[in-house]
Design an enzyme around this catalytic site. Structure first.
Site, mmCIF file in Angstrom:
data_model
loop_
_atom_site.group_PDB
_atom_site.id
_atom_site.type_symbol
_atom_site.label_atom_id
_atom_site.label_comp_id
_atom_site.label_asym_id
_atom_site.label_seq_id
_atom_site.Cartn_x
_atom_site.Cartn_y
_atom_site.Cartn_z
ATOM 1 N N TYR A 25 17.638 -68.340 -32.600
ATOM 2 C CA TYR A 25 18.257 -67.624 -31.474
ATOM 3 C C TYR A 25 17.510 -67.850 -30.156
ATOM 4 O O TYR A 25 17.479 -66.970 -29.301
ATOM 5 C CB TYR A 25 18.312 -66.105 -31.734
ATOM 6 C CG TYR A 25 18.759 -65.710 -33.107
ATOM 7 C CD1 TYR A 25 20.042 -65.997 -33.554
ATOM 8 C CD2 TYR A 25 17.902 -65.035 -33.977
ATOM 9 C CE1 TYR A 25 20.468 -65.621 -34.813
ATOM 10 C CE2 TYR A 25 18.310 -64.661 -35.246
ATOM 11 C CZ TYR A 25 19.598 -64.959 -35.665
ATOM 12 O OH TYR A 25 20.012 -64.587 -36.912
ATOM 13 N N TYR A 152 27.494 -56.958 -39.545
ATOM 14 C CA TYR A 152 26.700 -58.200 -39.645
ATOM 15 C C TYR A 152 26.321 -58.407 -41.107
ATOM 16 O O TYR A 152 25.706 -57.533 -41.732
ATOM 17 C CB TYR A 152 25.433 -58.124 -38.782
ATOM 18 C CG TYR A 152 24.602 -59.374 -38.932
ATOM 19 C CD1 TYR A 152 24.902 -60.524 -38.205
ATOM 20 C CD2 TYR A 152 23.538 -59.422 -39.831
ATOM 21 C CE1 TYR A 152 24.158 -61.687 -38.369
ATOM 22 C CE2 TYR A 152 22.794 -60.585 -40.001
ATOM 23 C CZ TYR A 152 23.108 -61.705 -39.258
ATOM 24 O OH TYR A 152 22.380 -62.859 -39.407
ATOM 25 N N ASP A 248 26.701 -54.116 -48.661
ATOM 26 C CA ASP A 248 25.628 -55.007 -48.214
ATOM 27 C C ASP A 248 24.451 -54.129 -47.815
ATOM 28 O O ASP A 248 24.428 -53.549 -46.744
ATOM 29 C CB ASP A 248 26.123 -55.846 -47.031
ATOM 30 C CG ASP A 248 25.017 -56.725 -46.454
ATOM 31 O OD1 ASP A 248 23.886 -56.679 -46.972
ATOM 32 O OD2 ASP A 248 25.301 -57.457 -45.486
ATOM 33 N N LYS A 277 15.745 -58.802 -48.113
ATOM 34 C CA LYS A 277 14.752 -58.260 -47.179
ATOM 35 C C LYS A 277 13.597 -57.522 -47.883
ATOM 36 O O LYS A 277 12.670 -58.152 -48.353
ATOM 37 C CB LYS A 277 15.441 -57.343 -46.161
ATOM 38 C CG LYS A 277 16.288 -58.109 -45.139
ATOM 39 C CD LYS A 277 16.700 -57.188 -44.017
ATOM 40 C CE LYS A 277 17.647 -57.863 -43.056
ATOM 41 N NZ LYS A 277 17.014 -58.793 -42.140
HETATM 42 N N1 PMP Z 1 23.154 -58.416 -44.307
HETATM 43 C C1 PMP Z 1 22.578 -57.528 -43.485
HETATM 44 C C2 PMP Z 1 23.080 -56.123 -43.457
HETATM 45 C C3 PMP Z 1 21.507 -57.915 -42.667
HETATM 46 O O1 PMP Z 1 20.948 -57.036 -41.840
HETATM 47 C C4 PMP Z 1 21.052 -59.257 -42.751
HETATM 48 C C5 PMP Z 1 19.895 -59.758 -41.905
HETATM 49 N N2 PMP Z 1 19.621 -59.102 -40.747
HETATM 50 C C6 PMP Z 1 21.684 -60.131 -43.619
HETATM 51 C C7 PMP Z 1 22.733 -59.686 -44.397
HETATM 52 C C8 PMP Z 1 21.263 -61.573 -43.727
HETATM 53 O O2 PMP Z 1 20.023 -61.662 -44.333
HETATM 54 P P1 PMP Z 1 19.151 -63.004 -44.160
HETATM 55 O O3 PMP Z 1 18.654 -62.986 -42.742
HETATM 56 O O4 PMP Z 1 18.054 -62.843 -45.167
HETATM 57 O O5 PMP Z 1 20.039 -64.157 -44.449
#
Ligand code: PMP
Length: 437
Positions: A25, A152, A248, A277
């Site tokens: 980014y 997201y 998610d 994460k």
């Molecule tokens: N889903 C959510 C809710 C997230 O916050 C993120 C990352 N910020 C992701 C998926 C994607 O994870 P990654 O960056 O490990 O690909």
């Protein structure tokens, strides 16, 4: 002969980074070179000049218990001396087996079948493909995915397609599959979201494969908090219409929002959950998508036809699984107490700021606290070009790592951050508001 100039490691690393590395980014034409970090412990990062930075964002929302936690570091080292990786298509191993078993005991009821991958985006990608192939395997043509505005879910194409639209998705949008979008549930108490889902399912329920949500907290949208009752209404509707619900929880799992899982906090159990994460405590990349047994059952067949057509080289990496197992052992009573302590400090400190004219919509959810900046042009939560870049610079100069999302200022510390350090983060935000306001 003159001696060559001694370039401190700090400067040398910055120069080589600027010449060789492409950061995420980042507009490299104007960006300042990144700060090299030399070591980290607990809630503190240190650069090569031994400056200390309090990590108030858990290093991209991954660090749970603290940096370089000895329990997780030792578990990884021990596993590395035993074996580092084997193909998960050919073999299984204790770290993955025990982790899957542990997860099944702590996840919301019914989530028992683990499919490993290696990051949050892949965990989502797996969930989407699993949902689509589930219906194909059952002989139903359900092709529609339903997502939330402003959501997201990651960077890969499926995850982007399921996410809200914005500057980050614009160059790729024509390559996305069709996703029906519901209004952002953080607006209007979620009523429009539920109403639209209801209409959609009544009219086209038989075409819908899955609904995907970030339960209770939409992170990248600008730490937008939404209500448990809306999550429950979505769960209720998906159940009534036999549509799969994907949660998610890449960000929200493992105590981030208070309880171990946001789904549990909202008193629901989805059909599929995506974890990443904090899964390894922030030590190694790992993703896992956990499904109900009924979903897995739809992939069983006498021939090879119905098997799930997905896999990754590093899936169930034993080092990452060992880290995750160690991290789970640290999610004990003491950790719950620390999280409650963080929430208490957040509530007290954010209350002190609410009368400031630049502070809008203050919110706290477990270890997260956020507010929107009231900026002269009205601002917008989740706007992608930050109007508050100076807070990041200001904070870094004063030894704190903060990264506002657009006009949204948030604090999301690792669970080890002491009340004193957390108070320091908040007083710095207060100082910046005074300087700016
Ligand atoms: N889903 C959510 C809710 C997230 O916050 C993120 C990352 N910020 C992701 C998926 C994607 O994870 P990654 O960056 O490990 O690909």
């Amino acid at each position: 002969m003159t001696e060559p100039a001694v370039v401190p490691l700090h400067d040398e690393l910055r120069a080589i980074d600027a010449a060789r590395i492409w950061h995420p980014y980042t507009q490299h034409q104007s960006a300042e070179p990144r700060l090299p970090i030399a070591r980290a412990v607990g809630a503190c990062l240190y650069d090569h000049l031994n400056n200390r930075y309090l990590d108030a964002i858990s290093s991209g929302w991954v660090t749970l218990h603290g940096h370089a936690h000895p329990t997780i570091a030792s578990a990884i080292a021990e596993q590395a001396h035993c074996f580092e990786h084997v193909s998960f298509a050919a073999f299984t191993h204790e770290p993955a087996v025990r982790l899957a078993e542990q997860l099944a005991t702590i996840l919301p009821a019914g989530l028992t079948r683990a499919f490993f991958s290696d990051n949050g985006s892949t965990a989502v990608e797996v969930a989407l493909k699993m949902a689509l192939q589930y219906w194909t395997n059952r002989g139903e043509t359900r092709r529609l995915i339903v997502g939330l505005d402003n959501a997201y879910h990651g960077e890969s194409f499926g995850a982007m397609a399921a996410s809200g639209r914005g500057a980050y998705t614009a160059p790729f949008v024509e390559h996305f599959f069709k996703v029906v979008r519901l209004p952002d549930p953080a607006m209007d108490g979620g009523e429009r979201t539920v109403a639209k889902l209801q209409r959609l399912l009544e009219r086209r329920g038989k075409n819908v494969a899955a609904v995907i949500v970030e339960p209770l907290l939409m992170g990248r949208a600008g730490m937008r908090v939404w209500e448990g009752k809306t999550v429950r209404a979505i769960r209720q509707l998906t159940k009534e219409h036999g549509v799969l619900l994907i949660a998610d929880e890449a960000l929200t799992a493992f105590g981030r929002t208070g309880p171990l899982f946001a789904s549990g906090g909202a008193e629901i159990s989805p059909d599929i959950i995506c974890l990443s994460k904090g899964l390894t405590g922030g030590f190694l990349p790992l993703g896992v998508t956990v499904a109900r047994e009924e979903i897995h059952a739809a992939f069983l067949d006498d021939g090879a036809g119905k098997r799930f057509l997905h896999g990754h080289s590093y899936m169930a990496n034993p080092l990452a699984c060992a880290a995750a197992r160690a991290s789970l052992t640290l999610l004990d009573e003491e950790s719950a107490g620390r999280r409650a302590g963080i929430e208490e400090v957040h509530r007290g400190k954010i209350a002190e700021l609410t009368s400031h004219p630049m502070v809008k919509s203050p919110r706290v959810l477990g270890t997260l606290a956020a507010f929107d900046l009231a900026v002269p042009d009205g601002g917008a939560a989740g706007r992608e070009e930050p109007s508050a870049p100076s807070l990041e610079e200001f904070a870094l100069k004063h030894g704190v790592l903060l990264r506002p999302i657009g006009d949204v200022v948030y604090v999301l510390p690792p669970y080890c951050m002491s009340p004193g350090d957390l108070a320091e983060v908040w007083s710095l935000i207060g100082m910046w508001l005074e300087v700016r306001g």
